[in-house]
Design an enzyme around this catalytic site. Structure first.
Site, PDB file in Angstrom:
ATOM      1  N   ASP A   9       0.847  -1.184   0.000  1.00 36.27           N
ATOM      2  CA  ASP A   9       0.000   0.000   0.000  1.00 36.27           C
ATOM      3  C   ASP A   9       0.885   1.236   0.000  1.00 36.27           C
ATOM      4  O   ASP A   9       1.038   1.910   1.013  1.00 36.27           O
ATOM      5  CB  ASP A   9      -0.914  -0.034   1.221  1.00 36.27           C
ATOM      6  CG  ASP A   9      -1.984   1.046   1.138  1.00 36.27           C
ATOM      7  OD1 ASP A   9      -1.957   1.800   0.142  1.00 36.27           O
ATOM      8  OD2 ASP A   9      -2.814   1.117   2.040  1.00 36.27           O
ATOM      9  N   LYS A  57      15.432  10.461  -9.860  1.00 37.23           N
ATOM     10  CA  LYS A  57      15.197  11.884  -9.787  1.00 37.23           C
ATOM     11  C   LYS A  57      13.697  12.162  -9.858  1.00 37.23           C
ATOM     12  O   LYS A  57      12.984  11.310 -10.371  1.00 37.23           O
ATOM     13  CB  LYS A  57      15.933  12.611 -10.915  1.00 37.23           C
ATOM     14  CG  LYS A  57      15.396  12.251 -12.314  1.00 37.23           C
ATOM     15  CD  LYS A  57      15.823  13.251 -13.320  1.00 37.23           C
ATOM     16  CE  LYS A  57      14.877  14.418 -13.410  1.00 37.23           C
ATOM     17  NZ  LYS A  57      13.736  14.193 -14.290  1.00 37.23           N
ATOM     18  N   HIS A  63      19.990   9.630 -15.400  1.00 40.87           N
ATOM     19  CA  HIS A  63      20.223   8.688 -16.493  1.00 40.87           C
ATOM     20  C   HIS A  63      21.077   9.282 -17.612  1.00 40.87           C
ATOM     21  O   HIS A  63      21.642   8.552 -18.408  1.00 40.87           O
ATOM     22  CB  HIS A  63      18.906   8.102 -17.016  1.00 40.87           C
ATOM     23  CG  HIS A  63      18.124   8.994 -17.935  1.00 40.87           C
ATOM     24  ND1 HIS A  63      17.313   9.993 -17.484  1.00 40.87           N
ATOM     25  CD2 HIS A  63      18.044   9.038 -19.281  1.00 40.87           C
ATOM     26  CE1 HIS A  63      16.751  10.593 -18.515  1.00 40.87           C
ATOM     27  NE2 HIS A  63      17.176  10.047 -19.621  1.00 40.87           N
ATOM     28  N   LYS A  76      24.461   7.717 -20.607  1.00 39.50           N
ATOM     29  CA  LYS A  76      24.466   7.786 -22.072  1.00 39.50           C
ATOM     30  C   LYS A  76      25.903   7.643 -22.582  1.00 39.50           C
ATOM     31  O   LYS A  76      26.834   8.187 -22.002  1.00 39.50           O
ATOM     32  CB  LYS A  76      23.845   9.101 -22.553  1.00 39.50           C
ATOM     33  CG  LYS A  76      22.346   9.172 -22.249  1.00 39.50           C
ATOM     34  CD  LYS A  76      21.701  10.396 -22.865  1.00 39.50           C
ATOM     35  CE  LYS A  76      20.284  10.592 -22.359  1.00 39.50           C
ATOM     36  NZ  LYS A  76      19.245   9.960 -23.174  1.00 39.50           N
ATOM     37  N   GLU A 122      13.352  18.574 -26.928  1.00 31.75           N
ATOM     38  CA  GLU A 122      12.449  17.435 -27.122  1.00 31.75           C
ATOM     39  C   GLU A 122      11.258  17.861 -27.961  1.00 31.75           C
ATOM     40  O   GLU A 122      10.808  19.003 -27.867  1.00 31.75           O
ATOM     41  CB  GLU A 122      11.936  16.932 -25.766  1.00 31.75           C
ATOM     42  CG  GLU A 122      13.032  16.448 -24.842  1.00 31.75           C
ATOM     43  CD  GLU A 122      12.451  15.870 -23.562  1.00 31.75           C
ATOM     44  OE1 GLU A 122      12.287  14.655 -23.506  1.00 31.75           O
ATOM     45  OE2 GLU A 122      12.146  16.644 -22.645  1.00 31.75           O
ATOM     46  N   ASP A 152      13.105  19.710 -13.723  1.00 32.83           N
ATOM     47  CA  ASP A 152      12.996  18.427 -14.421  1.00 32.83           C
ATOM     48  C   ASP A 152      14.257  18.114 -15.230  1.00 32.83           C
ATOM     49  O   ASP A 152      14.646  16.955 -15.341  1.00 32.83           O
ATOM     50  CB  ASP A 152      11.768  18.466 -15.344  1.00 32.83           C
ATOM     51  CG  ASP A 152      11.466  17.124 -15.997  1.00 32.83           C
ATOM     52  OD1 ASP A 152      11.460  16.108 -15.277  1.00 32.83           O
ATOM     53  OD2 ASP A 152      11.235  17.089 -17.224  1.00 32.83           O
ATOM     54  N   HIS A 204      20.127  16.836 -15.362  1.00 33.56           N
ATOM     55  CA  HIS A 204      20.771  16.438 -16.619  1.00 33.56           C
ATOM     56  C   HIS A 204      21.715  17.509 -17.180  1.00 33.56           C
ATOM     57  O   HIS A 204      22.857  17.246 -17.514  1.00 33.56           O
ATOM     58  CB  HIS A 204      19.726  16.092 -17.678  1.00 33.56           C
ATOM     59  CG  HIS A 204      18.706  15.088 -17.247  1.00 33.56           C
ATOM     60  ND1 HIS A 204      19.005  14.042 -16.407  1.00 33.56           N
ATOM     61  CD2 HIS A 204      17.386  14.964 -17.536  1.00 33.56           C
ATOM     62  CE1 HIS A 204      17.914  13.308 -16.200  1.00 33.56           C
ATOM     63  NE2 HIS A 204      16.908  13.852 -16.874  1.00 33.56           N
ATOM     64  N   LYS A 208      10.248  21.447 -24.102  1.00 34.86           N
ATOM     65  CA  LYS A 208       9.313  20.492 -24.679  1.00 34.86           C
ATOM     66  C   LYS A 208       8.734  21.123 -25.941  1.00 34.86           C
ATOM     67  O   LYS A 208       8.681  22.346 -26.081  1.00 34.86           O
ATOM     68  CB  LYS A 208       8.157  20.208 -23.713  1.00 34.86           C
ATOM     69  CG  LYS A 208       8.582  19.716 -22.333  1.00 34.86           C
ATOM     70  CD  LYS A 208       9.024  18.277 -22.346  1.00 34.86           C
ATOM     71  CE  LYS A 208       9.323  17.781 -20.944  1.00 34.86           C
ATOM     72  NZ  LYS A 208      10.184  16.584 -20.961  1.00 34.86           N
TER      73      LYS A 208
HETATM   74  C1  BG6 Z   1      13.525  12.859 -17.749  1.00 35.27           C
HETATM   75  C2  BG6 Z   1      12.517  13.979 -17.633  1.00 35.27           C
HETATM   76  O1  BG6 Z   1      14.398  12.900 -16.647  1.00 35.27           O
HETATM   77  O2  BG6 Z   1      14.268  12.999 -18.935  1.00 35.27           O
HETATM   78  C3  BG6 Z   1      11.620  13.985 -18.849  1.00 35.27           C
HETATM   79  O3  BG6 Z   1      11.732  13.806 -16.474  1.00 35.27           O
HETATM   80  C4  BG6 Z   1      12.429  14.006 -20.119  1.00 35.27           C
HETATM   81  O4  BG6 Z   1      10.752  15.122 -18.815  1.00 35.27           O
HETATM   82  C5  BG6 Z   1      13.489  12.908 -20.113  1.00 35.27           C
HETATM   83  O5  BG6 Z   1      11.543  13.807 -21.208  1.00 35.27           O
HETATM   84  C6  BG6 Z   1      14.420  13.040 -21.299  1.00 35.27           C
HETATM   85  O6  BG6 Z   1      15.250  11.896 -21.366  1.00 35.27           O
HETATM   86  P1  BG6 Z   1      15.912  11.476 -22.741  1.00 35.27           P
HETATM   87  O7  BG6 Z   1      16.813  10.342 -22.365  1.00 35.27           O
HETATM   88  O8  BG6 Z   1      14.796  11.087 -23.659  1.00 35.27           O
HETATM   89  O9  BG6 Z   1      16.651  12.676 -23.236  1.00 35.27           O
END
Ligand code: BG6
Length: 500
Positions: free
Chosen positions: A87, A162, A192, A196, A230, A249, A254, A354
């Site tokens: 839960d 994150k 992440h 890469k 993006e 974000d 990143h 975005k």
């Molecule tokens: C994430 C964000 O950490 O990274 C997203 O929360 C974003 O908003 C994403 O779209 C982008 O990751 P990548 O690997 O597609 O560049």
């Protein structure tokens, strides 16, 4: 050497990240022999699924990523998957509501750790990884409750997704709470982008080649641009995004990570602490952007409907837009500066958004003009490190267009495409990072001081934005951001790198 047997417990185990990234990454690790035969993946969610239900769900959603000749491997992988209902939403403020958990007989075990305890019982000698792909406010309570339920063994590690908090104070609190249960060497904070390939290649390019380092400084470099553009919008994500925005974000983590790797001093060794020590120094050297400077050095934008694409406020969402929705930035551009001997005076322009016209993440290092030009029409050299869509490194050099007449110059690329040069499959970022977690190698994860130094620089920008009456500058969906983003560079005669 043989991989250790591990139990990987994934919170948010049926969520979007798990289904899109973690499960496929684990399958590929398994296929490449990086999971030992006995290892298990235990998804935790409140879904009430049986193991069979969960395996069926994974089979339906992930199977199209499985090569036709590996059906047997896929079935074996599915057999490693388990599901435990918990839960997760309950009493997440996490006060000890009396008596702690009882390890499995119901009673005070209100969240349901008992079922997990039963599955893990007898496997204390395995590596145990708790992967928290759940909202950050759950990190502290979950760690404490897992400990109270007796589930944290000396061989346990915890992975934190994150965002780590929403500002410096909340990040410190989470770090304290998690740090009360786990040692820093057991804590893996994921970004992440660090997984890469091109990002790791940046360090190799800089520190395993002789020619770049002598010119990697303010004498030769005019400025650096770091872009993560993006095409996607935020459909279905408003609940999260309204309170995150592009700065939290993408930039806090990143983009700042890319900046540290670009700007850091050569570490003495490639070990876990040496690299992270140098990265922290870069974050600490970032010149604070405060007060009225925020208006000069930062830009925020929000996409509006155009070309059949909805605006941020019109994206499908379970609740109508609020004041927070109207104020949140889906695009930001920032002029940063690293105040140290190497970089004084070199702007680092950061930008992310975005619904831009292309999906592209890259680091562009723009060199200065030649000190004295004997040809008309030259342009400065430029090094482009492309993270995605296709990974590669390109150096734009000036060349002479063949011909017997007057000398005419043209920038031409010296280009390295990883896809064309190496035949090996490029692993997804999460694959590399999960492998490192299982091997206990934290080099590509954020240390506590790193995360907090990043927030320390972000916080004043957030506060200034919050106190501004104006809304973010609108930009039409499918464009490169608001006019302000172009002025940010334009006023010093520079421009964003746009060509493919
Ligand atoms: C994430 C964000 O950490 O990274 C997203 O929360 C974003 O908003 C994403 O779209 C982008 O990751 P990548 O690997 O597609 O560049």
């Amino acid at each position: 050497d043989h991989p250790h047997t591990a139990d990987l417990v994934v919170f948010g185990g049926t969520g979007d990240l798990a289904m899109r990234k973690l499960i496929p990454a684990l399958y590929h690790s398994d296929r490449d022999g990086r999971l030992s035969p006995e290892s298990r993946v235990i998804a935790m969610s409140r879904g009430g699924l049986t193991d069979a239900d969960f395996r069926g769900k994974v089979d339906a959603e992930v199977r199209d990523q499985v090569p036709a000749d590996d059906q047997a491997g896929w079935q074996r992988f599915l057999g490693r998957l388990h599901h435990v209902s918990v839960d997760v939403g309950r009493d997440v403020a996490g006060r000890n509501t009396g008596g702690g958990t009882d390890g499995g007989t119901g009673g005070t075990d209100r969240r349901g750790w008992g079922a997990l305890a039963r599955l893990l019982a007898g496997h204390e000698q395995r590596d145990r990884v708790f992967y928290l792909a759940s909202p950050p406010r759950t990190f502290g309570p979950f760690c404490r409750e897992l400990d109270e339920a007796g589930l944290v063994t000396p061989r346990s590690r915890v992975v934190l997704e994150k965002p780590l908090g929403h500002d410096l104070t909340s990040a410190q609190r989470i770090n304290d709470e998690v740090g009360a249960i786990f040692d820093e060497r057991q804590i893996f904070r994921i970004d992440h982008y660090l997984g890469k390939e091109t990002v790791q290649n940046l360090l190799v390019l800089r520190f395993a080649n002789a020619f770049l380092e002598p010119i990697w400084n303010s004498l030769w470099i005019d400025h650096v641009q770091i872009t993560a553009a993006e095409t996607v919008g935020t459909p279905g994500r408003r609940g999260y995004y309204d309170h995150a925005g592009a700065l939290r974000d993408m930039v806090q983590n990143h983009l700042l990570q890319l900046l540290t790797l670009t700007a850091m001093e050569p570490p003495a060794r490639s070990d876990r602490e040496a690299v992270r020590d140098e990265k922290v120094k870069v974050l600490q050297a970032l010149r604070p952007i405060t007060g009225t400077e925020v208006e000069r050095f930062t830009v925020r934008g929000q996409y509006v409907g155009a070309d059949g694409m909805p605006g941020y406020l019109d994206e499908p969402a379970s609740t109508p837009p609020t004041e927070a929705s109207r104020r949140v930035e889906t695009f930001t551009a920032i002029r940063a500066e690293v105040k140290n001997w190497r970089w004084a005076g070199v702007p680092f322009y950061l930008r992310t958004g975005k619904r831009m016209p292309y999906r592209r993440s890259e680091i562009v290092v723009q060199f200065k003009d030649v000190p004295h030009s004997i040809y008309p029409g030259g342009a400065p050299n430029r090094l482009v490190l492309r993270l995605q869509p296709e990974e590669g490194i390109r150096l734009d050099i000036m060349a002479k267009i063949p011909g017997a007449g007057e000398v005419t110059l043209k920038p031409v690329p010296l280009s390295l495409s990883f896809g064309e040069t190496f035949s090996a499959r490029v692993p997804e970022a999460y694959e590399r990072l999960l492998t490192d977690v299982l091997a206990g190698n934290p080099t590509l994860f954020m240390r506590r001081d790193e995360v907090e130094a990043a927030w320390r620089w972000i916080d004043p920008i957030l506060h200034a934005w919050e106190s501004q009456a104006e809304l973010p500058e609108p930009y039409p969906a499918g464009t490169t951001g608001p006019a302000g983003a172009h002025e940010l560079l334009g006023r010093s005669g520079r421009a964003w790198h746009e060509e493919g």
